[in-house]
Design a protein around this motif. Structure first.
Motif, PDB file in Angstrom:
ATOM      1  N   LEU A   1       6.599 -62.049  27.103  1.00  0.00           N
ATOM      2  CA  LEU A   1       5.727 -61.500  26.062  1.00  0.00           C
ATOM      3  C   LEU A   1       4.324 -61.257  26.591  1.00  0.00           C
ATOM      4  N   ASP A   2       3.657 -60.283  25.978  1.00  0.00           N
ATOM      5  CA  ASP A   2       2.239 -60.073  26.220  1.00  0.00           C
ATOM      6  C   ASP A   2       1.497 -61.277  25.647  1.00  0.00           C
ATOM      7  N   LYS A   3       0.625 -61.890  26.433  1.00  0.00           N
ATOM      8  CA  LYS A   3      -0.057 -63.101  26.002  1.00  0.00           C
ATOM      9  C   LYS A   3      -0.907 -62.862  24.750  1.00  0.00           C
ATOM     10  N   ALA A   4      -1.554 -61.705  24.656  1.00  0.00           N
ATOM     11  CA  ALA A   4      -2.380 -61.396  23.483  1.00  0.00           C
ATOM     12  C   ALA A   4      -1.515 -61.373  22.228  1.00  0.00           C
ATOM     13  N   TYR A   5      -0.338 -60.735  22.294  1.00  0.00           N
ATOM     14  CA  TYR A   5       0.562 -60.712  21.137  1.00  0.00           C
ATOM     15  C   TYR A   5       1.038 -62.124  20.793  1.00  0.00           C
ATOM     16  N   PHE A   6       1.405 -62.893  21.817  1.00  0.00           N
ATOM     17  CA  PHE A   6       1.894 -64.251  21.599  1.00  0.00           C
ATOM     18  C   PHE A   6       0.835 -65.105  20.900  1.00  0.00           C
ATOM     19  N   MET A   7      -0.415 -65.024  21.370  1.00  0.00           N
ATOM     20  CA  MET A   7      -1.493 -65.807  20.758  1.00  0.00           C
ATOM     21  C   MET A   7      -1.755 -65.334  19.323  1.00  0.00           C
ATOM     22  N   GLU A   8      -1.681 -64.034  19.087  1.00  0.00           N
ATOM     23  CA  GLU A   8      -1.854 -63.495  17.726  1.00  0.00           C
ATOM     24  C   GLU A   8      -0.767 -64.052  16.801  1.00  0.00           C
ATOM     25  N   GLU A   9       0.446 -64.118  17.291  1.00  0.00           N
ATOM     26  CA  GLU A   9       1.566 -64.662  16.493  1.00  0.00           C
ATOM     27  C   GLU A   9       1.336 -66.142  16.186  1.00  0.00           C
ATOM     28  N   ILE A  10       0.863 -66.896  17.163  1.00  0.00           N
ATOM     29  CA  ILE A  10       0.568 -68.320  16.948  1.00  0.00           C
ATOM     30  C   ILE A  10      -0.499 -68.477  15.870  1.00  0.00           C
ATOM     31  N   TYR A  11      -1.595 -67.719  15.998  1.00  0.00           N
ATOM     32  CA  TYR A  11      -2.681 -67.821  15.007  1.00  0.00           C
ATOM     33  C   TYR A  11      -2.199 -67.416  13.621  1.00  0.00           C
TER      34      TYR A  11
ATOM     35  N   HIS B   1       2.342 -96.792  19.982  1.00  0.00           N
ATOM     36  CA  HIS B   1       1.684 -95.846  20.890  1.00  0.00           C
ATOM     37  C   HIS B   1       2.118 -94.424  20.530  1.00  0.00           C
ATOM     38  N   PRO B   2       1.570 -93.896  19.429  1.00  0.00           N
ATOM     39  CA  PRO B   2       2.016 -92.568  18.990  1.00  0.00           C
ATOM     40  C   PRO B   2       1.498 -91.453  19.900  1.00  0.00           C
ATOM     41  N   VAL B   3       2.264 -90.369  19.923  1.00  0.00           N
ATOM     42  CA  VAL B   3       1.825 -89.170  20.642  1.00  0.00           C
ATOM     43  C   VAL B   3       1.413 -88.124  19.617  1.00  0.00           C
ATOM     44  N   ILE B   4       0.549 -87.216  20.011  1.00  0.00           N
ATOM     45  CA  ILE B   4       0.103 -86.150  19.117  1.00  0.00           C
ATOM     46  C   ILE B   4       1.178 -85.069  19.105  1.00  0.00           C
ATOM     47  N   PRO B   5       1.634 -84.637  17.914  1.00  0.00           N
ATOM     48  CA  PRO B   5       2.652 -83.584  17.845  1.00  0.00           C
ATOM     49  C   PRO B   5       2.169 -82.282  18.493  1.00  0.00           C
ATOM     50  N   VAL B   6       3.111 -81.516  19.010  1.00  0.00           N
ATOM     51  CA  VAL B   6       2.814 -80.250  19.674  1.00  0.00           C
ATOM     52  C   VAL B   6       3.407 -79.120  18.851  1.00  0.00           C
ATOM     53  N   PHE B   7       2.573 -78.104  18.574  1.00  0.00           N
ATOM     54  CA  PHE B   7       3.035 -76.917  17.837  1.00  0.00           C
ATOM     55  C   PHE B   7       3.289 -75.796  18.836  1.00  0.00           C
ATOM     56  N   TYR B   8       4.443 -75.120  18.689  1.00  0.00           N
ATOM     57  CA  TYR B   8       4.725 -73.941  19.502  1.00  0.00           C
ATOM     58  C   TYR B   8       5.709 -73.059  18.752  1.00  0.00           C
TER      59      TYR B   8
ATOM     60  N   ILE C   1       7.784 -74.443  15.594  1.00  0.00           N
ATOM     61  CA  ILE C   1       8.349 -75.765  15.862  1.00  0.00           C
ATOM     62  C   ILE C   1       7.195 -76.745  16.035  1.00  0.00           C
ATOM     63  N   VAL C   2       7.297 -77.885  15.381  1.00  0.00           N
ATOM     64  CA  VAL C   2       6.344 -78.965  15.587  1.00  0.00           C
ATOM     65  C   VAL C   2       7.125 -80.108  16.224  1.00  0.00           C
ATOM     66  N   ALA C   3       6.906 -80.317  17.500  1.00  0.00           N
ATOM     67  CA  ALA C   3       7.592 -81.381  18.217  1.00  0.00           C
ATOM     68  C   ALA C   3       6.832 -82.677  17.954  1.00  0.00           C
ATOM     69  N   SER C   4       7.390 -83.489  17.058  1.00  0.00           N
ATOM     70  CA  SER C   4       6.668 -84.693  16.647  1.00  0.00           C
ATOM     71  C   SER C   4       7.426 -85.978  16.956  1.00  0.00           C
ATOM     72  N   THR C   5       8.314 -85.927  17.941  1.00  0.00           N
ATOM     73  CA  THR C   5       9.006 -87.139  18.362  1.00  0.00           C
ATOM     74  C   THR C   5       7.976 -88.146  18.852  1.00  0.00           C
ATOM     75  N   ASN C   6       8.104 -89.372  18.414  1.00  0.00           N
ATOM     76  CA  ASN C   6       7.184 -90.467  18.755  1.00  0.00           C
ATOM     77  C   ASN C   6       5.774 -90.282  18.208  1.00  0.00           C
TER      78      ASN C   6
END
Length: 188
Positions: free
Chosen positions: A79-89, A135-142, A159-164
């Motif tokens: 993917l074009d990074k600009a498009y990918f970042m726009e989709e995330i936002y 010892h929790p970890v901060i969830p990751v959004f992608y 997807i919010v990867a929130s294991t642990n």
């Protein structure tokens, strides 16, 4: 009743011979394999042709591109990074709400509630210990691109990867309670 346990931190004693023997054999095998690679006696075979491998290396160097697995089908998407970042936002702005509290605030609130309900006798000490993540970890959004929806501008599957994470013990407890109270309900 819920059988929720804090994961064990048990380590077998160093003098436990079956474990030590196994570790020794694995270490020797790894050293032998690495030595064979260094001497050129063993080569790691890629599933790519040389041309495909060089092309992939060149693509990885391009900072304006993002390489992600597809949401379905096991494909790789470039993917074009600009498009990918726009989709995330877009995902973050339209789906999620900004909160001002921090993970430590959540941890304090969970501890306060656990203590309160332990004092009331609603939950026991064992469950209380399980609910407070040490010892929790901060969830990751992608997102993963949904190329089955649109090949040119695929929407992202959030997807919010929130294991642990700080909330994972609460989610596990809620799932167990739901399955206990509503056995026909399947959350998976």
């Amino acid at each position: 009743m819920l059988n929720l346990l804090i994961p064990s931190s048990y380590q077998p004693p160093k003098t436990y011979h079956p474990v030590e023997t196994y570790i020794d054999f694995v270490q020797k095998d790894v050293k032998t394999m690495l030595g064979s690679i260094e001497r050129g006696q063993l080569r790691i075979k890629h599933k790519f042709t040389n041309e495909e491998y060089r092309s992939l290396q060149l693509l990885q160097l391009k900072k304006e591109l993002v390489i992600k697995p597809a949401d379905k089908g096991g494909s790789i998407v470039i993917l074009d990074k600009a498009y990918f970042m726009e989709e995330i936002y877009t995902q973050l702005i339209h789906i999620y709400r900004y909160r001002t509290f921090q993970p430590f605030d959540i941890e304090k609130e969970i501890k306060k509630l656990v203590t309160h309900y332990q004092q009331l006798g609603t939950i026991d000490k064992k469950l209380g210990e399980f609910l407070i993540k040490k010892h929790p970890v901060i969830p990751v959004f992608y997102t993963l691109p949904k190329i089955h929806k649109d090949l040119q501008k695929p929407p992202g599957h959030p997807i919010v990867a929130s294991t642990n994470s700080i909330l994972s013990p609460l989610a596990i407890t809620l799932e167990k309670c739901c399955l206990l109270w509503f056995p026909s309900l399947s959350l998976i």
